[in-house]
Design a protein around this motif. Structure first.
Motif, short mmCIF file in Angstrom:
data_model
loop_
_atom_site.label_atom_id
_atom_site.label_comp_id
_atom_site.label_asym_id
_atom_site.label_seq_id
_atom_site.Cartn_x
_atom_site.Cartn_y
_atom_site.Cartn_z
N GLU A 11 0.84 -1.21 0.00
CA GLU A 11 0.00 0.00 0.00
C GLU A 11 0.87 1.26 0.00
O GLU A 11 0.49 2.30 -0.53
CB GLU A 11 -0.93 -0.03 1.23
CG GLU A 11 -1.82 1.17 1.42
CD GLU A 11 -2.91 1.31 0.36
OE1 GLU A 11 -3.16 0.36 -0.39
OE2 GLU A 11 -3.52 2.41 0.29
N LEU A 12 2.07 1.16 0.57
CA LEU A 12 2.97 2.33 0.60
C LEU A 12 3.72 2.52 -0.72
O LEU A 12 4.58 3.38 -0.83
CB LEU A 12 3.99 2.17 1.73
CG LEU A 12 3.47 2.32 3.16
CD1 LEU A 12 4.60 2.10 4.16
CD2 LEU A 12 2.84 3.69 3.38
N GLY A 18 -9.84 -4.55 8.53
CA GLY A 18 -9.33 -3.63 7.52
C GLY A 18 -8.35 -4.24 6.53
O GLY A 18 -7.88 -3.57 5.60
N LEU A 19 -8.02 -5.52 6.72
CA LEU A 19 -7.01 -6.15 5.86
C LEU A 19 -7.57 -6.46 4.47
O LEU A 19 -6.89 -6.23 3.46
CB LEU A 19 -6.50 -7.44 6.53
CG LEU A 19 -5.41 -8.24 5.81
CD1 LEU A 19 -4.12 -7.43 5.70
CD2 LEU A 19 -5.12 -9.56 6.56
N ALA A 20 -8.81 -6.95 4.43
CA ALA A 20 -9.37 -7.47 3.17
C ALA A 20 -9.34 -6.43 2.05
O ALA A 20 -8.89 -6.72 0.94
CB ALA A 20 -10.78 -7.96 3.42
N GLU A 21 -9.76 -5.22 2.38
CA GLU A 21 -9.88 -4.19 1.36
C GLU A 21 -8.50 -3.86 0.75
O GLU A 21 -8.33 -3.82 -0.47
CB GLU A 21 -10.47 -2.95 2.01
CG GLU A 21 -10.88 -1.87 1.07
CD GLU A 21 -11.30 -0.62 1.85
OE1 GLU A 21 -10.83 0.47 1.50
OE2 GLU A 21 -12.06 -0.77 2.83
N LEU A 22 -7.51 -3.65 1.63
CA LEU A 22 -6.16 -3.30 1.14
C LEU A 22 -5.52 -4.47 0.41
O LEU A 22 -4.78 -4.30 -0.56
CB LEU A 22 -5.26 -2.87 2.31
CG LEU A 22 -5.62 -1.56 3.00
CD1 LEU A 22 -4.60 -1.22 4.06
CD2 LEU A 22 -5.72 -0.43 1.98
N PHE A 23 -5.81 -5.67 0.89
CA PHE A 23 -5.29 -6.89 0.26
C PHE A 23 -5.79 -6.96 -1.18
O PHE A 23 -5.01 -7.06 -2.13
CB PHE A 23 -5.75 -8.10 1.09
CG PHE A 23 -5.61 -9.43 0.43
CD1 PHE A 23 -4.37 -10.05 0.33
CD2 PHE A 23 -6.73 -10.10 -0.07
CE1 PHE A 23 -4.24 -11.29 -0.26
CE2 PHE A 23 -6.61 -11.34 -0.66
CZ PHE A 23 -5.37 -11.94 -0.76
#
Ligand code: UGA
Length: 434
Positions: A21-22, A50-55
């Motif tokens: 994400e960074l 909150g992991l699923a969305e960024l994953f």
């Protein structure tokens, strides 16, 4: 930067997602093929808020990939992170480093260009030296440095903690390694303090921090026991203590004892290191022994509530080692249940997220329920062991109707004692007489 992460557990996966994400190019490696297949299908292998969305986002953009091939991930990587397990050794209580050493051996031949190999796993002091030796032996011409990059993420809050760290600790022996890691973490430069230290200091900081937090919990738990006997209220005492900024407000919640995959393992490993170096860590040794004893005592306390109905049903609400996770490793709830099983075969358990993991440990020694209502129906006592929000909002009127005896043992201080009493419950909580 190009990052390889070895290990896709509670540390490796959120770290991989966060670094992607960074803006980094991240490849995560795991030996377990089924896990990698699942991740490659876009399915997560663990629950984190909150992991699923960024994953999904970073897999879709190609910034995050998964493989079983160490070589493919490590080749051309600027930084290789070791995020494999360091479980307790089966014979001693020290951290078992076999996965770390195996990963170091395996990755060594594939290093190309200058690479920083950083341990993210919690590893005893001096592990960096060993990892360096292993890689050097396997690949004498490799251009690399070994660093310690301890992880302070909490399970259940891993993504929040990744993006909001209190500090970034970078343990290196060369300026080149330090500069590489400073570059990787530059996005946090304005957000938190960076601490660049010797590798051995960095390795110690992680253990010393976890052991201190475990001690702080043990301290407030003992103080809670004292308050129950002396007529004080631990909530008021903890608040009064926490307002002193030298003590701090956090980690002063009394409960059933600390658990999880970190504190029990790390306190043991730190105590063993103390013995090894001839510098006994007696506060940590006491914390370990008393935290264990506490869980047995709570089991007894619950059993005591059904003394008049020894066959009575015990309803357990909460199995995970804390709220917000499905993890039952070293969960106080599981140890308390094991103690109760010695006296009762009529225990029904429920957890909104951790049922499957609990089943794998408790098998058919207890009954499993899918809802609070099913768990508490005809129960003689309900015991709250994990702080899920769902339990804070229990419908006490309804509970009173369906339970056989209106008794609650609230080991997470989730309910309002006055409301529970007003609803007709015999209510016990931690750290004050009701
Ligand atoms: C812990 C540390 O908090 C993280 O900083 C660290 O990165 C992590 O270990 C690790 O070494 O990987 P975690 O195990 O996820 O994180 O859980 P915590 O939130 O610290 O809770 C640990 C245990 O202490 C739980 O059983 C929790 O219920 C208990 N606890 C915590 C209390 O009983 N009272 C409190 O006030 C706080």
């Amino acid at each position: 930067m190009k990052i390889a992460i070895i290990g896709t557990g509670y540390v490796g996966l959120p770290t991989g997602v966060g670094l992607a994400e960074l803006g980094n190019n991240v490849v995560c490696v795991d030996k377990i093929e089924s896990k990698i297949n699942k991740l490659n299908r876009g399915e997560l292998t663990l629950y984190e808020d909150g992991l699923a969305e960024l994953f999904r986002k970073n897999v879709a953009s190609g910034a995050l990939r998964f493989t079983t091939e160490t070589g493919e991930a490590v080749r051309d990587a600027d930084v290789v992170m070791l995020a494999v397990g360091t479980p307790p050794h089966p014979l001693t209580k020290e951290a078992d480093l076999k996965y770390i050493y195996a990963a170091a051996e395996e990755l060594a031949p594939f290093l190309t260009g200058y690479t920083v190999v950083a341990t993210k796993s919690t590893v005893p002091v001096g592990t960096g030296d060993e990892v360096e030796k292993i890689i050097r032996q396997k690949n004498p011409t490799a251009d690399f440095d070994v660093a310690s990059l301890p992880e302070f993420l909490r399970e259940g809050f891993a993504i929040h903690d990744f993006f909001n760290p209190d500090r970034i600790v970078i343990g290196t022996e060369t300026p080149r390694a330090r500069e590489t890691l400073l570059k990787l973490y530059r996005p946090f430069a304005e957000k938190c303090e960076f601490l660049c230290v010797k590798r051995r200091s960095s390795e110690t900081i992680k253990y010393a921090s976890n052991a201190f937090l475990a001690m702080k919990i043990h301290y407030i738990n003992e103080m809670a026991d004292f308050c129950e006997k002396s007529g004080a209220d631990i909530r008021e005492v903890a608040k009064g203590m926490g307002l002193d900024s030298r003590i701090g407000k956090k980690f002063l919640n009394p409960g059933p004892g600390y658990g999880g995959s970190c504190f029990p393992k790390d306190t043991n490993a730190m105590a063993e290191m103390g013995k090894k170096y001839g510098a006994r860590l007696t506060l940590i040794e006491t914390t370990i022994a008393e935290n264990d004893a506490r869980k047995a005592r709570i089991g007894q306390r619950v059993i005591e509530t059904i003394r008049e109905h020894p066959e009575g049903k015990i309803a357990v609400l909460g199995l995970a080692f804390k709220g917000g996770t499905d993890d039952c490793r070293e969960s106080p709830a599981i140890d308390i249940i094991k103690e109760m099983i010695r006296h009762s075969r009529n225990i029904t358990v429920y957890d909104p997220k951790a049922l499957a993991n609990a089943k794998a440990i408790l098998n058919n020694t207890v009954n499993y329920a899918e809802t609070v209502e099913e768990t508490c129906k005809d129960a003689d006592v309900a015991v709250i062991l994990t702080e899920w929000e769902e339990f804070r909002r229990l419908d006490l009127e309804r509970l009173k109707q369906i339970m056989r005896s209106p008794k609650i043992v609230d080991m997470r201080n989730m309910l309002n004692a006055e409301e529970a009493a007003a609803a007709g419950f015999d209510y016990q909580c931690v750290g004050r007489k009701v």
